[in-house]
Design an enzyme around this catalytic site. Structure first.
Site, PDB file in Angstrom:
ATOM      1  CG  ASP A   1      -1.730   1.261   1.335  1.00  0.00           C
ATOM      2  OD1 ASP A   1      -2.648   1.424   0.512  1.00  0.00           O
ATOM      3  OD2 ASP A   1      -1.446   2.086   2.227  1.00  0.00           O
TER       4      ASP A   1
ATOM      5  CD  GLU B  48      -2.706   1.708  -3.456  1.00  0.00           C
ATOM      6  OE1 GLU B  48      -3.669   2.479  -3.539  1.00  0.00           O
ATOM      7  OE2 GLU B  48      -1.669   1.973  -2.816  1.00  0.00           O
TER       8      GLU B  48
END
Length: 496
Positions: free
Chosen positions: A198, A238
């Site tokens: 992330d 991501e």
């Protein structure tokens, strides 16, 4: 059951509590019963302590602990024994309420954890050049730094790329590497097979640069991916950004998100023109995880131009796309997007995908069919699976824009949603897709005479999605090797 993630798979992406109404064990039961036969794996959105922080779990105080309200690591391991589990590895930041950062506030440079966190001075020195600070790529309209008071009375500008409660980590420091290694170790001990990195694009900061997706960032991602692979895990990166960046990063990691797909699918359905979508699928990475909706918004920057380089859609096309979403949602998406509702992500439109398509069942089912026929792992968001509408009441309570598409379901509400015709049709489509061996083979597409066709072929097996763009009618055609070819109007699934 295959416990490794592969390209011909369909995953569920969900918060544990917002879908199950309970914890990990309840979600496990839901996957095996009401959602039985639908998914090959599951992406569990942050389940760390706490799940109800400022950013819905993306600001953990302890990244190695399961929030006790959801269960424990044994529950995660039990789920992972039946389904490949993806977990988020939040590489860029940690909560300001964490024990490590609280120790830094109390002791300053004397803290053992002082090297773990980034201050502005560590990158730019005591007198940063205004031009260098202006060059930082920002995902939000406010400063990337937050002045925080130490116990000795000093106030220092800490890096806070996202919110003031998310303190950026110095991932190149020894404590930073040890912090990330501890998370990897906890994952591998409990059966996690796939890690979503992330906010990895922001992890490396360097004076004189944008501090986003630098060459050093690519090296950091590659190194972290290698560590994960050595422990038997794969990594999903991501990153919201220019589409060529996704192509480049895909060469250096196991999986990337296809964040360009949602705006391109919407553009195709709104304009009845598939040229932009076809172009993207001609050049897109094949090691991708496809989404239409996620716990975040519908990405716009992923289809936009960048520093003079053309995007997948033009600025007027993107403007029309955003306005159509706002119109289709009755204006509710506008309440949750841009400068409204404390957003940290100005490059996204916050709206459920069902509302983005004006709750039009046939168009929504067609959008999902396109996703399921695209190369890569198909990842279905829990709200999208249940055709959830914008949760304006939740948005009003929290004033967090992304909450409009982060609804809470009770078990009874799940059962009710599963009876909706569009949800029953989507579940039937998913089960059909999982039964077809053609998706183990080669992908191709054609666009001519107003018809767009997505095809798969594998050892005598075939499958096609044929779309007539003029009226958005679609037909599914498939054949098992040696069997009679089957035809099915996509809309007929809504009548079953």
């Amino acid at each position: 059951m295959n416990n490794q993630p592969g390209s011909n798979q369909i995953q569920l992406i969900t918060y544990v509590d917002r879908l199950s109404g309970g914890g990990v064990s309840e979600l496990h039961q839901l996957l095996q019963q009401e959602l039985g036969g639908l998914f090959d794996g599951v992406h569990l959105l942050p389940f760390y302590t706490p799940i109800d922080g400022e950013d819905a779990g993306f600001d953990p105080t302890d990244h190695t602990a399961v929030d006790s309200r959801l269960g424990n690591w044994q529950d995660i391991a039990s789920l992972a024994s039946d389904y490949p589990v993806m977990a988020d590895m939040i590489v860029n930041h940690v909560s300001a309420q964490s024990a490590q950062f609280q120790d830094v506030l109390a002791k300053g440079e004397a803290s053992h954890y002082w090297p773990l966190f980034l201050t502005r001075d560590k990158v730019y020195g005591q007198a940063p050049e205004p031009a260098e600070l202006a060059a930082i790529y920002r995902p939000r309209p406010t400063s990337c730094f937050t002045e925080l008071a130490l116990a000795d009375g000093r106030s220092l500008p800490f890096w806070t790329t996202f919110t003031a409660n998310q303190i950026d980590i110095d991932v190149q420091s020894e404590p930073g590497q040890a912090y990330l290694d501890a998370i990897l170790q906890r994952f591998t001990e409990n059966g996690v097979k796939l890690i979503r990195l992330d906010a990895a694009g922001y992890a490396i900061k360097k004076a004189g640069t944008s501090c986003f997706m630098l060459p050093e960032t690519f090296e950091f991602i590659a190194g972290l991916s290698s560590k994960a692979k050595a422990l038997g895990m794969q990594c999903l990166v991501e990153i919201h950004g220019y589409h060529q960046t996704q192509i480049d990063i895909a060469k250096r990691c196991d999986w990337v998100y296809d964040f360009a797909l949602p705006p391109l699918v919407l553009h195709t359905l709104f304009s009845r023109d598939a040229k932009a979508l076809k172009h993207w699928l001609d050049i897109a990475p094949r090691n991708c995880i496809t989404v239409l909706d996620t716990h975040d918004g519908i990405g716009i920057v992923d289809a936009a131009d960048h520093q003079g380089q053309p995007g997948l859609l033009t600025d007027p096309e993107l403007d029309a796309l955003v306005e159509q979403i706002h119109h289709n949602s009755g204006g509710s998406s506008k309440l949750a997007t841009g400068n409204a509702a404390n957003n940290v992500d100005l490059y996204q439109v916050n709206c459920s995908f069902y509302d983005a398509l004006a709750q039009h069942d046939e168009h929504y089912l067609l959008a999902r069919a396109i996703q399921l026929f695209c190369p890569g792992i198909s990842q279905i968001y829990y709200g999208g699976l249940l055709a959830a509408e914008n949760d304006v009441e939740l948005l009003k309570r929290t004033q967090v824009g992304r909450d409009i598409n982060r609804p809470y379901f009770t078990p009874e509400k799940v059962r009710q949603a599963l009876q909706k015709p569009v949800v029953k049709a989507l579940c039937a489509l998913i089960k059909l897709r999982r039964s077809l061996q053609a998706f183990d083979g080669d992908f191709s597409q054609q666009l001519n005479d107003g018809q767009y066709q997505l095809n798969w072929q594998h050892q005598g097996h075939s499958a096609s999605l044929r779309i007539r763009l003029a009226d958005l009618s679609a037909e599914l055609v498939w054949q098992h090797s040696g069997k009679v070819q089957q035809h099915c109007a996509l809309s007929s699934l809504l009548a079953d």
